[in-house]
Design an enzyme around this catalytic site. Structure first.
Site, PDB file in Angstrom:
ATOM      1  N   SER A 151     -24.119  85.644 -43.080  1.00 62.52           N
ATOM      2  CA  SER A 151     -22.753  85.451 -42.588  1.00 62.52           C
ATOM      3  C   SER A 151     -22.255  86.737 -41.910  1.00 62.52           C
ATOM      4  CB  SER A 151     -21.857  84.995 -43.745  1.00 62.52           C
ATOM      5  OG  SER A 151     -20.651  84.475 -43.248  1.00 62.52           O
ATOM      6  N   ASP A 157     -22.710  73.546 -42.432  1.00 59.36           N
ATOM      7  CA  ASP A 157     -21.968  74.759 -42.776  1.00 59.36           C
ATOM      8  C   ASP A 157     -20.536  74.625 -42.270  1.00 59.36           C
ATOM      9  OD1 ASP A 157     -20.885  77.388 -42.638  1.00 59.36           O
ATOM     10  OD2 ASP A 157     -22.895  78.252 -42.473  1.00 59.36           O
ATOM     11  N   HIS A 189     -23.128  76.702 -46.292  1.00 62.35           N
ATOM     12  CA  HIS A 189     -23.028  78.155 -46.098  1.00 62.35           C
ATOM     13  C   HIS A 189     -23.367  78.946 -47.362  1.00 62.35           C
ATOM     14  CE1 HIS A 189     -21.677  81.457 -43.559  1.00 62.35           C
ATOM     15  NE2 HIS A 189     -20.937  81.945 -44.530  1.00 62.35           N
TER      16      HIS A 189
END
Lengths: 289, 289
Positions: free
Chosen positions: A158, A234, A267
């Site tokens: 991320s 995600d 995610h």
């Protein structure tokens, strides 16, 4: 279990757990670049510890928004593959920390959200120099106090995937390979970046482009091999991560770039855990060649 | 991702994450035996989900003191091996929960500390019937609502390792194999048990022996194969876990029992993660034979 007892030693060991034959440790130290006390985790495969102390290459793993070094060491299951591929793994924290360090109530700005850049604007510029910390101060400590070959690669998740792309692309001489899970590929095109870029850099968009992986990958003269995995379920993909912008940016790039869109994955660290083995195999092929 | 929309369905899905090709889910349901709402986690290898819905065997994983179903699903890294060996994994919570459920400020008694037994003493006997929940109510639900072969094995960590030994030894007809990480092998000989046994069962030591794996393994007529892993740097080993008592108890037992003392490993999920692959290989050899 080795404990450092020398009071002049810059690293204070605060955790050590045997895992997958090696040892997962956490250290605390005074970070000069960040002007605060920082923690980082390091996984040492058994061969790198006493009595053998074999020199191994190092993979840096940069974590995402709101995380510390704890999330990845507890949830990614990477130690099995670090042991298998004989790679030391260093997991820094995500920002400077402490009472005197500027912060914000939005989770994508301030503590936990250093974005791996050097902020130029007050109040952030006093402590927020994560780029220098990750590229210079921390690796210098690692190579001084642990048995490494000097070879490095970089990965992250991320915001940390963004950091891995940024740092890997800007320093091809220092990293053999670059990978990222669910990275922010262009902060200027992410909702998070709309707040953090002006805060850390001000309003000149040229400064934003200078830290944009989509811009850097086009101008990088000889970037290292890149591997990206991204889940298509995600929640942050459409407003923040925008993998398609990186796909477009590398369309005319000749160096090896692999981008995998993984159906059904979100995610979380469940996603990271699912593909961590392939990222270690990828980095091992460059770190041991 | 399959979501159950039928409002008469007894299971409410509250989490679902794709991981290692399959899906990690968490469900909530009203537990009749415990007289409260409970959560459990289930990992479904891809083949067991629509459209194939292949029938698979089930491994129950019982967690330790203070844990819920979340610790093992986030930290053990088992999903990779559940997928590899084609085993469905069910992870219950560690006790009844809720405002109306008796509790205690000691972490080894009350909520988070059900010990997988049926308490006979007030105030615990109203809700604390984890033995019936794990051996009867929960598997009935699992076999009704998920595609299973009906074959079961059981494992667990710490208090959950105790639960796996207790339940596996008392019900050899229902479990193909038994394993445990860092189990309490004899609650009557553990500091924790000194409080929990009188609370749940009263002061007749015969009742304590009836739930003691060291006693049960000697009298069990045909117990299933047992695998135990224990770290020798585990802080709880000398006062609570006492693996040596089980080693002594099985000295004259002819059925297969393997006990491994692992040098340098502690009580954490770093230990569980390190040997989870060998436990799945062990159970797979009995569940698929």
């Amino acid at each position: 279990m080795t404990t450092i007892n020398n009071s002049n030693h810059p690293l204070t060991q605060i955790e050590a757990h045997r895992v997958c034959e090696g040892e997962q440790r956490v250290y605390e130290h005074r970070a000069t670049t960040l002007n605060c006390t920082m923690r980082f985790a390091i996984y040492l495969p058994q061969s790198s510890m006493a009595p053998v102390e074999k020199k191994l290459p190092v993979l840096f793993y940069l974590s995402g928004l709101t995380c510390s070094e704890q999330n990845v060491i507890q949830k990614a299951g990477f130690q099995r593959f670090a042991d298998q591929h004989q790679i030391m793994v260093v997991c820094p924290d995500t920002s400077p920390r402490g009472d005197g360090v500027a912060d914000d109530e939005r989770y994508w700005l301030g503590q936990g959200a250093g974005f791996y850049v050097n902020a130029t604007q007050a109040p952030w510029s006093t402590h927020y120099r994560m780029y220098d910390y990750i590229t210079d101060e921390l690796p210098t400590l690692i190579h001084q106090y642990f048995p490494t070959t000097g070879q490095q690669s970089i990965t992250g998740h991320s915001m940390g995937g963004y950091g891995a792309l940024l740092i890997g692309l800007k320093n091809p001489q220092n990293y053999q390979s670059i990978s990222a899970f669910s990275p922010i590929v262009s902060p200027a095109n992410s909702e998070w970046g709309q707040d953090t870029l002006p805060a850390y850099f001000g309003h000149d968009e040229n400064d934003w482009q200078a830290v944009d992986p989509c811009a850097l990958v086009k101008t990088s003269q000889a970037h290292r091999p890149i591997l990206i995995d991204q889940g298509d379920a995600d929640n942050f993909l459409s407003n923040n991560l925008k993998t398609h912008l990186f796909e477009a940016a590398v369309r005319d790039v000749t160096s090896p770039v692999s981008i995998h869109l993984r159906p059904g994955y979100d995610h979380s660290y469940y996603f990271v855990q699912s593909f961590i083995d392939t990222h270690f195999a990828f980095h091992a092929s460059y770190l041991h060649s």
